[in-house]
Every structure is written in structure tokens, then in C-alpha cells.
Scaffold this motif. Structure first.
Motif, PDB file in Angstrom:
ATOM      1  N   SER A 146       9.643 -48.944 -14.806  1.00  0.00           N
ATOM      2  CA  SER A 146       8.770 -47.856 -14.374  1.00  0.00           C
ATOM      3  C   SER A 146       9.378 -46.499 -14.691  1.00  0.00           C
ATOM      4  O   SER A 146       8.673 -45.485 -14.745  1.00  0.00           O
ATOM      5  CB  SER A 146       8.483 -47.960 -12.876  1.00  0.00           C
ATOM      6  N   ARG A 147      10.700 -46.477 -14.931  1.00  0.00           N
ATOM      7  CA  ARG A 147      11.367 -45.209 -15.288  1.00  0.00           C
ATOM      8  C   ARG A 147      12.045 -45.263 -16.660  1.00  0.00           C
ATOM      9  O   ARG A 147      12.568 -44.256 -17.132  1.00  0.00           O
ATOM     10  CB  ARG A 147      12.421 -44.838 -14.233  1.00  0.00           C
ATOM     11  N   ALA A 191       0.141 -33.402 -21.754  1.00  0.00           N
ATOM     12  CA  ALA A 191      -0.458 -34.550 -22.425  1.00  0.00           C
ATOM     13  C   ALA A 191       0.577 -35.633 -22.705  1.00  0.00           C
ATOM     14  O   ALA A 191       0.301 -36.831 -22.565  1.00  0.00           O
ATOM     15  CB  ALA A 191      -1.121 -34.105 -23.727  1.00  0.00           C
ATOM     16  N   GLY A 192       1.771 -35.220 -23.122  1.00  0.00           N
ATOM     17  CA  GLY A 192       2.823 -36.186 -23.404  1.00  0.00           C
ATOM     18  C   GLY A 192       3.229 -36.958 -22.166  1.00  0.00           C
ATOM     19  O   GLY A 192       3.397 -38.184 -22.201  1.00  0.00           O
ATOM     20  N   ARG A 193       3.365 -36.267 -21.053  1.00  0.00           N
ATOM     21  CA  ARG A 193       3.773 -36.941 -19.815  1.00  0.00           C
ATOM     22  C   ARG A 193       2.662 -37.834 -19.275  1.00  0.00           C
ATOM     23  O   ARG A 193       2.923 -38.924 -18.750  1.00  0.00           O
ATOM     24  CB  ARG A 193       4.215 -35.907 -18.790  1.00  0.00           C
ATOM     25  N   ALA A 194       1.439 -37.376 -19.425  1.00  0.00           N
ATOM     26  CA  ALA A 194       0.319 -38.203 -18.967  1.00  0.00           C
ATOM     27  C   ALA A 194       0.238 -39.497 -19.772  1.00  0.00           C
ATOM     28  O   ALA A 194       0.002 -40.576 -19.213  1.00  0.00           O
ATOM     29  CB  ALA A 194      -0.986 -37.415 -19.088  1.00  0.00           C
ATOM     30  N   ALA A 195       0.452 -39.401 -21.093  1.00  0.00           N
ATOM     31  CA  ALA A 195       0.382 -40.589 -21.944  1.00  0.00           C
ATOM     32  C   ALA A 195       1.474 -41.593 -21.611  1.00  0.00           C
ATOM     33  O   ALA A 195       1.277 -42.807 -21.727  1.00  0.00           O
ATOM     34  CB  ALA A 195       0.475 -40.183 -23.413  1.00  0.00           C
ATOM     35  N   LEU A 196       2.630 -41.088 -21.189  1.00  0.00           N
ATOM     36  CA  LEU A 196       3.769 -41.952 -20.904  1.00  0.00           C
ATOM     37  C   LEU A 196       3.859 -42.373 -19.441  1.00  0.00           C
ATOM     38  O   LEU A 196       4.628 -43.272 -19.096  1.00  0.00           O
ATOM     39  CB  LEU A 196       5.067 -41.233 -21.288  1.00  0.00           C
ATOM     40  N   ALA A 235       9.622 -34.815 -12.960  1.00  0.00           N
ATOM     41  CA  ALA A 235      10.750 -35.660 -13.359  1.00  0.00           C
ATOM     42  C   ALA A 235      11.521 -35.013 -14.509  1.00  0.00           C
ATOM     43  O   ALA A 235      10.992 -34.198 -15.256  1.00  0.00           O
ATOM     44  CB  ALA A 235      10.244 -37.037 -13.788  1.00  0.00           C
ATOM     45  N   THR A 236      12.788 -35.388 -14.638  1.00  0.00           N
ATOM     46  CA  THR A 236      13.563 -35.037 -15.828  1.00  0.00           C
ATOM     47  C   THR A 236      13.349 -36.143 -16.857  1.00  0.00           C
ATOM     48  O   THR A 236      13.460 -37.326 -16.528  1.00  0.00           O
ATOM     49  CB  THR A 236      15.056 -34.917 -15.499  1.00  0.00           C
ATOM     50  N   MET A 237      13.035 -35.747 -18.103  1.00  0.00           N
ATOM     51  CA  MET A 237      12.733 -36.755 -19.125  1.00  0.00           C
ATOM     52  C   MET A 237      13.721 -36.666 -20.282  1.00  0.00           C
ATOM     53  O   MET A 237      13.876 -35.622 -20.910  1.00  0.00           O
ATOM     54  CB  MET A 237      11.307 -36.569 -19.650  1.00  0.00           C
ATOM     55  N   VAL A 252       4.907 -40.234 -17.068  1.00  0.00           N
ATOM     56  CA  VAL A 252       6.092 -39.550 -16.539  1.00  0.00           C
ATOM     57  C   VAL A 252       5.628 -38.407 -15.631  1.00  0.00           C
ATOM     58  O   VAL A 252       4.873 -37.538 -16.078  1.00  0.00           O
ATOM     59  CB  VAL A 252       6.966 -38.994 -17.682  1.00  0.00           C
ATOM     60  N   PRO A 253       6.066 -38.365 -14.385  1.00  0.00           N
ATOM     61  CA  PRO A 253       5.645 -37.289 -13.472  1.00  0.00           C
ATOM     62  C   PRO A 253       6.073 -35.918 -13.967  1.00  0.00           C
ATOM     63  O   PRO A 253       7.105 -35.766 -14.630  1.00  0.00           O
ATOM     64  CB  PRO A 253       6.350 -37.640 -12.156  1.00  0.00           C
TER      65      PRO A 253
END
Length: 373
Positions: free
Chosen positions: A251-252, A182-187, A193-195, A189-190
Motif C-alpha cells: 500500500s506504500r 494527477a500523478g498522485r491520484a493515479a498512483l 505523503a513524501t514520495m 499516493v496521498p
């Protein structure tokens, strides 16, 4: 504990006091107990407590300025008046079976009333350097629950080892239930990917924001890295100007002024760069996220450094002083951790070993035990 308890909780002023109290309240409510909060509707608790579904009873108090001793007279008069008001409420059949204070000055009338009427109470201290209210009320507390070992020496009683209990700092279930997906979808972020998550809080984020600006080129050179940077509401424009992100870079590099879904965003992170406030330490540990901690240098008695050592001593985090952010060693270590999943895995395993996600149950157990003694 089989009987239903009437539990009084005093917490107020800052999220660092209120959110741990709400975490406990949620757990006690799930166990069938009734919880009432005591605080000031005009402060943050006036928003957070009702939003969580709990009643907030007004306690009209003010703190005092230590540099102006005469303000203590007004403060003490308001405490006495608040105790009388609580006495009227409790004489009407709403007296608590047990109470717990979370360190704000608003706890003094409630716990003072409990002391005079034989109602047992506990304290919870979030920070490594205890505040004045908890120190004032500690002598008659049945139990003092602390978040980090460094606070024990303040409350320890000779010959009474059970007086102080290391429970940890409870984290609300909305954070514990954080979802990586959910966190990656909201942001945006694939998943592969390393976040890197960066946040400095409302105090003193400027030096962290500046350090991120200086490391922009090196970080964006890491293939597949996404940076999520929360600047603090007062630092967004300055950080955005310093970074000067192109559309491709943006974008990143996700620049935010504030993060309101912290549970999901923390769960989504592979590495965190953060201040070392008590709540941040607890949330990072609860979700087992590897971290680089930079204590706010002007915190009272440098308590953020002591907070940070709870994680660094366990091998769950790396510590840098604020004035070291411009040195090569800081950038080198941050890049090393961004690029080395195995090294991050060691920090994550150490954080998980602290069992921070079990804290709220341990604190609720302590409340039930004190009530049953």
C-alpha cells in the motif's frame, strides 16, 4: 521570424533522439511553421512521430559495425541512395528552408543533401559524449546546439564562438505539463505523503532494484513515505520476488514495470533516484525535482557520469557510482534526503535555476535564426 518555414527534422532509433526532436517540432508548429520528419518507419520514430501528428518520410539507411569495417560499404551505398531519393522529393517542390539533425545515422542523407544544395542546417547533441553522426556532419552545420557544456570541446571552432550554443535538451510539453495532483491520484499516493520515485530505465536497472530491496525495511520505517519503483520491463519479477511485499507494505511501495505518464509521476515526486541518461536528466531538471543519480557504468565513455555532473555541479543532485550502492553512505544519504524537506528544497531550487523548462523555446529560436541568416 515572420515567414512560414518548411523545417526538416531527422531523428530516429531511440526515444533519447526522438523525444527532444518532437519537443522542438511541437514548438515550431505552434509558431506557425511546417515540420516534416525523416526517419525509418520500422523503428521507434515510426510510432512516435505519427502519434504526435507529424509526417514521417522514409529514409532507408543502415548503420555500420565498427568491428566489421566492410559493413561501411553497404552503409555508404544506402546513404547515397537515400540522398538521391530525397533529391527527387525536394525537386518536386518540397525542399526544406532549414533542417536539424538529432544525432542518429538517419540524419546523414538529409544533411548531406542540404550541404550540397545550400540549405542551412543545425545539429542537436543530447549527450555529453557526441555520437558519430553528429561528429560527421558538424563541419558544415551553421549551429551545433548542445545539452551539456562537456560536449562543447568536440564541436568548437577556433575564432567562431557562435558555432556552438548551449541550449540544453528539450523536453516534450506532455512532461512539462506534469501535474502533481494527477500523478498522485493515479498512483494512490496521498497529497501529504513524501514520495520517492525510483527508475533505472531499460538498461542496468538491476543494481538499483537490488539496492532498493536492501533498503526496504529502513524506507518503510519512515512514517508517511511512499516509494514508487519502476523496475524496467525485464526486472519486475526479480524485484517483486526480492521485495516480497505484504499487502500492507504494498500500500506504500508501488512496484511498476514501466511508467507511461512520466510527466505526472515526476511532478508528483519529492525525490528521484535514477540513472543519468540524457532524457532523464533533462526531465528531472525541467520539473525541478531533487535527485540522486546513479550513472549506468557501461555507457560509452562513461557519458552518463558526465551527464549527471550537469546537475551535481549546479547543486541540483547527488551522485553515487553504481558500485557504491551497497555501501552504507548511499543508504544513509538517501534516507537523509527522504526525511529532510529543507535539504530537498535546496536541490529543487538549484534545479529550477537551470531553466530547463525554457530549452525548447531557445532551440526553436536557433532554428529561426539560422533560417533567417
Amino acid at each position: 521570424m515572420t515567414r512560414t518555414l518548411e523545417v526538416a527534422i531527422a531523428a530516429g532509433g531511440t526515444a533519447g533522439h526522438i523525444n527532444p526532436a518532437l519537443a522542438l517540432a511541437e514548438e515550431l508548429r505552434d509558431r506557425g511553421h511546417h515540420v516534416t520528419f525523416y526517419g525509418r518507419p520500422s523503428k521507434l520514430e515510426g510510432t512516435l512521430v505519427p502519434a504526435a501528428g507529424f509526417e514521417l518520410v522514409e529514409v532507408d539507411v543502415t548503420g555500420f559495425d565498427r568491428s566489421k569495417p566492410w559493413t561501411a560499404v553497404t552503409a555508404l551505398a544506402r546513404v547515397a541512395s537515400a540522398k538521391r531519393a530525397l533529391g527527387k522529393r525536394f525537386s518536386a517542390g518540397k525542399a526544406p528552408d532549414v533542417a536539424i539533425g538529432f544525432g542518429a545515422y538517419v540524419e546523414v542523407p538529409l544533411l548531406g543533401w542540404c550541404k550540397g544544395h545550400g540549405v542551412p542546417y543545425l545539429l542537436h547533441e543530447q549527450n555529453s559524449v557526441p555520437g558519430l553522426a553528429n561528429k560527421m556532419m558538424a563541419d558544415h552545420a551553421r549551429r551545433v546546439c548542445i545539452s551539456v557544456p562537456a560536449a562543447e570541446k568536440v564541436f568548437a571552432r577556433e575564432g567562431d564562438a557562435a558555432h556552438v550554443e548551449l541550449t540544453g535538451n528539450p523536453v516534450r510539453r506532455s512532461v512539462l505539463a506534469g501535474s502533481r495532483a494527477a500523478g498522485r491520484a493515479a498512483l494512490g499516493v496521498p497529497e501529504n505523503a513524501t514520495m520517492l520515485l525510483v527508475f533505472g530505465g531499460s538498461l542496468g536497472a538491476r543494481s538499483i532494484n537490488a539496492a532498493m530491496g536492501a533498503l526496504k525495511e529502513r524506507l518503510l520505517a519512515v512514517p508517511g513515505l511512499h516509494v514508487v519503483q519502476s523496475t524496467g520491463k525485464g526486472g519486475y519479477e526479480e524485484a517483486a520476488e526480492a521485495l516480497a511485499l505484504t499487502d500492507e507494505e504494498a500500500s506504500r511501495w508501488h512496484l511498476e514495470s514501466y511508467i507511461d505518464n512520466m510527466g505526472d509521476v515526476l511532478a508528483a515526486a519529492d525525490l528521484v533516484l535514477s540513472r543519468a541518461g540524457a532524457s532523464s536528466i533533462a526531465e528531472i531538471a525541467a520539473l525541478g525535482v531533487p535527485s540522486v543519480l546513479v550513472p549506468y557504468p557501461f555507457a560509452t565513455a562513461d557519458h552518463q557520469t558526465t551527464n549527471a555532473r550537469y546537475l551535481t555541479d549546479a547543486g541540483a543532485a547527488v551522485l553515487f557510482a553504481d558500485d557504491a550502492l551497497g555501501e552504507p553512505a548511499f543508504g544513509d544519504k538517501l534516507l537523509e534526503l527522504v526525511c529532510d524537506a529543507d535539504e530537498r528544497g535546496k536541490l529543487r531550487a538549484a534545479a529550477a535555476g537551470l531553466a530547463q523548462d525554457k530549452v525548447v523555446a531557445k532551440l526553436a529560436d536557433a532554428v529561426e535564426q539560422v533560417a533567417g541568416e
